[in-house]
Design an enzyme around this catalytic site. Sequence first.
Site, short mmCIF file in Angstrom:
data_model
loop_
_atom_site.label_atom_id
_atom_site.label_comp_id
_atom_site.label_asym_id
_atom_site.label_seq_id
_atom_site.Cartn_x
_atom_site.Cartn_y
_atom_site.Cartn_z
N SER A 1 0.87 -1.26 -0.08
CA SER A 1 0.13 -0.01 -0.02
C SER A 1 0.84 1.12 0.09
CB SER A 1 -0.89 -0.01 1.25
OG SER A 1 -1.53 -1.19 1.28
N1 SAH Z 1 -0.50 -3.94 3.89
C1 SAH Z 1 -0.21 -5.00 2.84
C2 SAH Z 1 -1.13 -4.73 2.07
C3 SAH Z 1 -0.92 -5.85 0.76
S1 SAH Z 1 -2.12 -6.07 -0.50
C4 SAH Z 1 1.16 -4.21 2.37
O1 SAH Z 1 1.27 -2.83 2.40
O2 SAH Z 1 1.89 -5.00 2.06
C5 SAH Z 1 -3.27 -6.81 0.29
C6 SAH Z 1 -3.03 -8.19 0.90
O3 SAH Z 1 -4.28 -8.85 1.30
C7 SAH Z 1 -2.30 -9.29 -0.20
O4 SAH Z 1 -1.36 -9.85 0.33
C8 SAH Z 1 -3.35 -10.28 -0.34
O5 SAH Z 1 -3.06 -11.44 -0.75
C9 SAH Z 1 -4.27 -10.28 0.90
N2 SAH Z 1 -5.57 -10.70 0.86
C10 SAH Z 1 -6.62 -10.49 -0.03
N3 SAH Z 1 -7.72 -11.26 0.35
C11 SAH Z 1 -7.48 -11.71 1.61
C12 SAH Z 1 -8.16 -12.54 2.41
N4 SAH Z 1 -9.46 -12.97 2.32
N5 SAH Z 1 -7.49 -13.04 3.57
C13 SAH Z 1 -6.36 -12.84 3.95
N6 SAH Z 1 -5.47 -11.95 3.03
C14 SAH Z 1 -6.20 -11.51 2.03
#
Ligand code: SAH
Length: 220
Positions: free
Chosen positions: A69
Amino acid sequence: MIQSLQGIGMTSLRTRERMINRLMDQGISSNKILDVMRNTPRHIFMDEALASRAYEDTALPIGYNQTISQPYIVAKMTELLLASSDRLTKVLEIGTGCGYQTAILAQLVDHVYSVERIAPLQKKAKDRLWGLKLKNVSFLHSDGGWGWPDHAPYDGILVAAAPPEVPVMLLQQMAVGGVMIIPVGNGGSQQLQRITRTENSYEVEKLEPVVFVPFLSGRK
Ligand code: SAH
């Protein structure tokens, strides 16, 4: 490898300060959060090829079709979460991703419970947090739609992927007085929401438009 990271570390002092100034211009006012973001090396959360862009205000790829993000959104969600209380004891994070948001939270609350559906992403995040000596974090490889009932209720929940509707299991795992910060909507149009659990109901505040990766079900 070490040398190149050191090189980035040197310039990043200046670029990190630029990131902090930008966050202030964008309306982030909590000094506590700005300090933590100033002192957390964002470049170690991404591949070396992208590390030089780590302090730009943009989402960057972290593999598996996911993105880290943008700094503003990390700061904003953290600020909204912390505004609810002086001290958060248990925070549930859905979507560990590369672990950057996790690392920021871990320095501001007592304990973070972080759920991710893609195992290799979570493994790397775990190693990075360990490397930074942030040990007040527990990880679960699971579909975050189930939350993490074993440790509920949580006084904060932060969701980093957008479901079309707020998952009921997450609502159920909020403590009374607890807050959830979550993007809601589909690809085209999502909105950041702050949900507060009251004695007998939930208050929903609709905040700004946002763009997150979709909340997907199942584990990988
Ligand atoms: N705050 C993180 C955001 C990553 S993007 C960062 O800055 O790196 C969002 C993440 O949510 C991804 O890694 C994706 O795999 C995860 N995600 C999406 N749906 C999900 C779910 N149902 N349960 C757990 N993780 C999920």
